[in-house]
Design an enzyme around this catalytic site. Structure first.
Site, PDB file in Angstrom:
ATOM      1  N   HIS A  42       0.907  -1.185   0.426  1.00 18.23           N
ATOM      2  CA  HIS A  42      -0.003   0.090   0.198  1.00 18.23           C
ATOM      3  C   HIS A  42       0.879   1.172   0.318  1.00 18.23           C
ATOM      4  CE1 HIS A  42       1.069  -0.924   4.260  1.00 18.23           C
ATOM      5  NE2 HIS A  42       0.162   0.515   4.526  1.00 18.23           N
ATOM      6  N   HIS A  69      -6.653  -3.208   5.919  1.00 19.07           N
ATOM      7  CA  HIS A  69      -5.699  -2.084   6.257  1.00 19.07           C
ATOM      8  C   HIS A  69      -7.116  -0.739   6.198  1.00 19.07           C
ATOM      9  CE1 HIS A  69      -2.438   0.247   8.180  1.00 19.07           C
ATOM     10  NE2 HIS A  69      -2.002   0.865   7.232  1.00 19.07           N
ATOM     11  N   ASP A  72       5.757   4.350   5.201  1.00 17.40           N
ATOM     12  CA  ASP A  72       6.667   3.967   5.835  1.00 17.40           C
ATOM     13  C   ASP A  72       6.755   2.328   4.872  1.00 17.40           C
ATOM     14  OD1 ASP A  72       4.156   3.146   6.587  1.00 17.40           O
ATOM     15  OD2 ASP A  72       4.428   1.807   8.552  1.00 17.40           O
ATOM     16  N   HIS A  79       1.064   3.911   1.602  1.00 16.93           N
ATOM     17  CA  HIS A  79       1.515   4.609   3.351  1.00 16.93           C
ATOM     18  C   HIS A  79       3.254   5.253   3.417  1.00 16.93           C
ATOM     19  CE1 HIS A  79      -2.634   4.117   6.186  1.00 16.93           C
ATOM     20  NE2 HIS A  79      -2.335   4.999   5.423  1.00 16.93           N
ATOM     21  N   ASP A 105       0.103  -4.644   7.623  1.00 14.63           N
ATOM     22  CA  ASP A 105      -0.491  -3.511   8.177  1.00 14.63           C
ATOM     23  C   ASP A 105      -2.396  -4.123   7.335  1.00 14.63           C
ATOM     24  OD1 ASP A 105       1.922  -2.126   7.872  1.00 14.63           O
ATOM     25  OD2 ASP A 105       1.138  -0.323   7.530  1.00 14.63           O
TER      26      ASP A 105
END
Length: 304
Positions: A61, A138, A65, A63, A206
């Site tokens: 995904h 998530h 990080d 995000h 996640d």
């Protein structure tokens, strides 16, 4: 044989001893990277591996990080005068996200090909590897990945001799080739035994526990799964932010009947995962606390 290395095991923010999320899978001179968090390049250098053979990067995904290391990785590949195309795989919106990140990596000497995932489950192949992307749960669209290497049956020499198949065709049949000869058509099924157990790796992070994880991880030799929190009192926080605890990951591993479980994607507040592993192993005995640089060679049963 498939080489697997956890390059980074941190979630949210890097720490002096823990880079952000990334996994490298190497097979037959090719490499697949799953996620590319901050510090991935440093982790690669610490491992002694090169980014040049990376043919594909799969993103769970978007995000930060999990993708913040991409612009630097692309620049490093470009500075190494890479010419081969690079395939990027991820949820819908990948082309837009990569385009935005390339504002700081605009000129590259190689082509980038984006494959956007839109279905709950999607299958695709790379070299001899089969990849399965599956949607998890998530707070944004997120996917897990399984990577499988099938193995054909053993070549049956006596059967080939009985059928009068000339030796010059054996190697081609063993590789799965269908051959037309003056005497007729030769097929691999004529000389190969039943398919043998292959290799399988599953990676997800996640997410809350889902049945899609269990079904896609089923029978994996290695299951790498998020363990954001080890503490028992973090269950509600895990539920709220759609992450997992160590114990929840262990339950998934047990249900999927995997060979080994490696935990990853730790919260920055979790400085040492080891103190929580005894409880995890009560649920799934073959569980390990992943750490940066942790590696494994997945081998066929008769190569152990």
């Amino acid at each position: 044989m498939i080489d697997v290395c956890l390059l980074g095991t941190g979630g949210m923010m890097p720490l002096p001893y823990r880079w952000l999320t990334s996994l490298m899978v190497r097979y037959n001179g090719h490499s697949i990277l799953i996620d590319c968090g901050e510090g991935t390049q440093i982790a690669l250098k610490e491992k002694g591996w090169s980014p040049n053979p990376i043919d594909m990067i799969c993103f769970t995904h978007y995000h930060a990080d999990h993708i913040s290391g991409l612009p630097g990785m692309l620049l490093t590949m470009g500075n190494a005068e890479r010419k081969d195309p690079l395939t990027l795989v991820g949820p819908r919106g990948l082309t837009r996200v990569v385009g935005a990140l390339r504002t700081i990596a605009p000129e590259l000497p190689f082509e980038i090909r984006c494959r956007e995932l839109s279905e709950a489950e999607e299958s695709f192949s790379f070299e001899e590897l089969d990849l399965q992307a599956f949607r998890v749960n998530h707070n944004v669209v997120c996917y897990g990945y399984s990577i499988s290497l099938d193995r054909i049956g053993k070549f049956q020499v006596e059967k080939a001799k009985e059928l009068g198949i000339e030796m010059k065709y054996w190697n081609r049949l063993q590789k799965g080739e269908r051959i037309e000869t003056e005497k007729g058509i030769l097929t691999p099924e004529m000389v190969l035994g039943p398919a043998r157990k292959g290799l399988k790796l599953t990676y997800c992070t996640d997410t809350r526990p889902t049945e899609s994880i269990v079904s896609n991880a089923a029978g994996s030799d290695l299951f790498i799964c998020e363990g954001m929190y080890g503490e028992a009192d973090k269950q509600e926080k895990a539920r709220e932010h759609k992450h997992m605890t160590f114990q929840e990951a262990a339950v998934l591993a047990r249900k999927a009947q995997v060979g080994q479980l490696w935990l990853t994607h730790y919260s920055p507040s979790l400085t040492r995962p080891e103190p929580f592993m005894d409880e995890v192993r009560k649920i799934f005995p073959r569980a390990c606390a992943g750490k940066d640089g942790k590696s494994m060679e997945l081998r066929f049963d008769d190569e152990e």
